[in-house]
Design a protein around this motif. Structure first.
Motif, PDB file in Angstrom:
ATOM      1  N   ILE A   1      -2.760  -1.177   7.757  1.00 26.54           N
ATOM      2  CA  ILE A   1      -2.472  -1.383   6.339  1.00 26.54           C
ATOM      3  C   ILE A   1      -2.692  -0.114   5.534  1.00 26.54           C
ATOM      4  CG2 ILE A   1      -3.269  -2.601   4.260  1.00 26.54           C
ATOM      5  CD1 ILE A   1      -1.566  -4.312   6.033  1.00 26.54           C
ATOM      6  N   LEU A   2      -3.651   0.709   5.957  1.00 24.16           N
ATOM      7  CA  LEU A   2      -4.035   1.881   5.177  1.00 24.16           C
ATOM      8  C   LEU A   2      -3.319   3.166   5.585  1.00 24.16           C
ATOM      9  CD1 LEU A   2      -5.887   3.052   2.990  1.00 24.16           C
ATOM     10  CD2 LEU A   2      -7.647   3.354   4.736  1.00 24.16           C
TER      11      LEU A   2
ATOM     12  N   ASN B   1       0.825  -1.210   0.000  1.00 21.12           N
ATOM     13  CA  ASN B   1       0.000   0.000   0.000  1.00 21.12           C
ATOM     14  C   ASN B   1       0.857   1.257   0.000  1.00 21.12           C
ATOM     15  OD1 ASN B   1      -2.646  -0.738  -0.298  1.00 21.12           O
ATOM     16  ND2 ASN B   1      -3.204  -0.550   1.849  1.00 21.12           N
ATOM     17  N   ALA B   2       2.110   1.151   0.476  1.00 17.82           N
ATOM     18  CA  ALA B   2       2.990   2.320   0.512  1.00 17.82           C
ATOM     19  C   ALA B   2       3.219   2.875  -0.885  1.00 17.82           C
ATOM     20  CB  ALA B   2       4.322   1.955   1.171  1.00 17.82           C
TER      21      ALA B   2
ATOM     22  N   GLY C   1     -10.348   8.770   1.346  1.00 16.62           N
ATOM     23  CA  GLY C   1     -11.357   8.273   0.427  1.00 16.62           C
ATOM     24  C   GLY C   1     -11.507   6.766   0.493  1.00 16.62           C
ATOM     25  N   VAL C   2     -10.377   6.061   0.560  1.00 16.75           N
ATOM     26  CA  VAL C   2     -10.427   4.597   0.651  1.00 16.75           C
ATOM     27  C   VAL C   2     -11.074   4.171   1.961  1.00 16.75           C
ATOM     28  CG1 VAL C   2      -9.008   2.510   0.863  1.00 16.75           C
ATOM     29  CG2 VAL C   2      -8.473   4.210  -0.888  1.00 16.75           C
ATOM     30  N   TRP C   3     -10.741   4.845   3.050  1.00 11.42           N
ATOM     31  CA  TRP C   3     -11.313   4.483   4.348  1.00 11.42           C
ATOM     32  C   TRP C   3     -12.836   4.651   4.340  1.00 11.42           C
ATOM     33  CZ3 TRP C   3     -10.541   1.678   8.327  1.00 11.42           C
ATOM     34  CH2 TRP C   3     -11.296   1.857   9.489  1.00 11.42           C
TER      35      TRP C   3
ATOM     36  N   THR D   1      -6.870  -3.142   0.982  1.00  5.92           N
ATOM     37  CA  THR D   1      -7.274  -2.752   2.328  1.00  5.92           C
ATOM     38  C   THR D   1      -8.481  -3.558   2.783  1.00  5.92           C
ATOM     39  OG1 THR D   1      -6.439  -0.521   1.887  1.00  5.92           O
ATOM     40  CG2 THR D   1      -7.886  -0.776   3.776  1.00  5.92           C
ATOM     41  N   THR D   2      -9.255  -4.082   1.845  1.00  6.23           N
ATOM     42  CA  THR D   2     -10.378  -4.954   2.183  1.00  6.23           C
ATOM     43  C   THR D   2      -9.910  -6.371   2.471  1.00  6.23           C
ATOM     44  OG1 THR D   2     -11.896  -3.654   0.805  1.00  6.23           O
ATOM     45  CG2 THR D   2     -12.575  -5.890   1.365  1.00  6.23           C
ATOM     46  N   ALA D   3      -9.003  -6.895   1.622  1.00  6.66           N
ATOM     47  CA  ALA D   3      -8.657  -8.320   1.675  1.00  6.66           C
ATOM     48  C   ALA D   3      -7.508  -8.639   2.626  1.00  6.66           C
ATOM     49  CB  ALA D   3      -8.320  -8.819   0.274  1.00  6.66           C
TER      50      ALA D   3
END
Length: 431
Positions: free
Chosen positions: A351-352, A113-114, A143-145, A312-314
């Motif tokens: 992770i995020l 994710n970095a 936004g992803v969160w 971020t989901t998996a």
């Protein structure tokens, strides 16, 4: 209860062939977008721009190994008679595997994710014409969160289908327009050679990065967890899973090949070395002008954003699964749904959010970070492939669903290949 659920699913199923196809390819689309991200985009373009088609064989071998490894992983989860997840399959071999997967998934989830967040931030800042990529990276994370913090899997799936089509068409069009050297592609596919170093990134490092991004990626474990969300949980789903994966790998071949061709036929002849996203965007700008530039950066941002959402989901599912195996009382307390465990949200935040540190000024540039992180994937490949080789041949768990001889040879080859390239790279770095 099960039969009623099945009848409801059948009644709700699309009646047209296109509708049925769109409905069944969900996990494969999620997987291929999660695989694609920046890893394939950068490693394939750098390999093509620096070395032409000389290392095309690396991509071919990596894609074959990806299909075999992910198919075996998925088949184990669908067909083992204990209802185990893939992580539980590893953990039942030895407690070491649960600890390894916990640590490895945390580290590689953070690092993967970095570079994704860094790249998405740079793409967004470029599109908005602002010189604050760090601020843009914060916006991406926020936004992803907001997206993954809600139960909107169907929306993520739909968005990814559209983005995948957009990116595929853009790179395919450019690759076809560049009139690729088919003979060169074939020669590179069967060449099995490492050319002399050119540019900033050495040939061996690029080769290892391609293998890590494709065959050794921890993102290959995304597929079985997304399958579970889709409701594919038993041997009756084995055929649809395999066809779905074949579709995903086929799309991955097209995208990777198109990106590689763009590097070899457009960037390399024009002396453009891929050091930033702007260098890769220059290829589309040459052919399509400002519109091509815009399509590239919108596509890159959208694909990276979707890939970050997918990871971020998996990834927290895999991490929580490993954590609950180490701490079985948590599984008893919170049940089989990973998001019920409070630690799942903390793993997701880790992770995020923590990868933002790599977007700070003074950190490695996006391309170097991408190649370096994907090369690190090779460290985990021997453990992953060796463990998979053992557990996918367990008769007491799989019965007739065990590996065939070709799959066993391929997993053995993957283990040996990973050890060999890691040794070669280590020797080169220490020299």
């Amino acid at each position: 209860m099960t039969s009623t659920h099945s009848l409801e699913k059948k009644a709700a199923a699309p009646t047209t062939r296109l509708g049925r196809l769109a409905k069944i390819v969900g996990p494969g689309i999620i997987a291929v977008l999660s695989w694609l991200g920046a890893g394939d985009l950068i490693t394939s373009s750098v390999a093509g721009a620096n070395y032409g088609y000389a290392m095309m064989w690396v991509l071919a071998v990596s894609l074959l190994l990806r299909f075999l490894i992910v198919n075996i992983i998925a088949r184990f989860q669908l067909c083992n008679n204990q209802g185990m997840t893939i992580l539980q399959g590893y953990a039942q071999l030895h407690p070491f595997f649960a600890w390894f997967m916990l640590g490895y998934a945390l580290i590689m989830g953070h690092l993967t994710n970095a570079y994704m967040i860094k790249g998405a931030g740079e793409a967004l800042a470029t599109l908005l014409h602002i010189d604050y990529p760090l601020l843009a990276s914060f916006a991406v994370v926020l936004g992803v969160w907001l997206l993954v913090g809600r139960n909107i899997y169907s929306l993520i799936e739909g968005v990814m289908k559209g983005l995948l089509a957009l990116m595929t068409l853009a790179f395919m069009a450019l690759a076809i327009m560049s009139k690729p050297d088919v003979g060169g592609i074939l020669a590179g596919t069967i060449g099995f050679s490492i050319p002399p170093d050119e540019g900033v990134h050495g040939a061996l490092l690029v080769a290892v990065s391609v293998i890590g991004a494709v065959a050794g990626s921890i993102a290959n474990f995304v597929h079985p967890y997304v399958m579970r969300q889709k409701g594919w949980v038993g041997p009756e789903h084995k055929r649809i899973q395999r066809n779905d994966l074949l579709f995903a790998v086929f799309v991955g071949i097209i995208i990777n090949l198109a990106i590689w061709v763009v590097g070899a036929e457009i960037l390399r002849p024009n002396g453009i070395e891929v050091k930033t996203l702007d260098d890769l965007g220059a290829a589309l700008q040459m052919f399509f002008g400002t519109g091509g530039w815009l399509i590239f950066f919108v596509g890159v941002f959208a694909t990276l954003f979707a890939s970050i959402a997918g990871k971020t989901t998996a990834f927290p599912m895999l991490i929580t699964d490993a954590f609950q195996h180490i701490r079985p009382e948590r599984r008893e307390k919170y049940g089989k749904e990973f998001h019920h465990d409070p630690m799942h949200k903390w793993f997701m935040l880790f992770i995020l959010v923590t990868p933002l540190v790599w977007s700070l000024p003074g950190m490695p540039d996006f391309v170097t970070l991408t190649i370096g992180v994907n090369a690190l994937n090779i460290i985990g490949l021997p453990v992953i492939s060796l463990g998979l080789l053992i557990m996918s041949n367990q008769k007491k768990l799989l019965g007739n669903y065990r590996n065939n001889w070709f799959e066993n040879i391929a997993l053995g080859f993957a283990t040996i290949l990973a050890v060999w390239v890691a040794f070669q790279l280590g020797t080169q770095l220490l020299a």
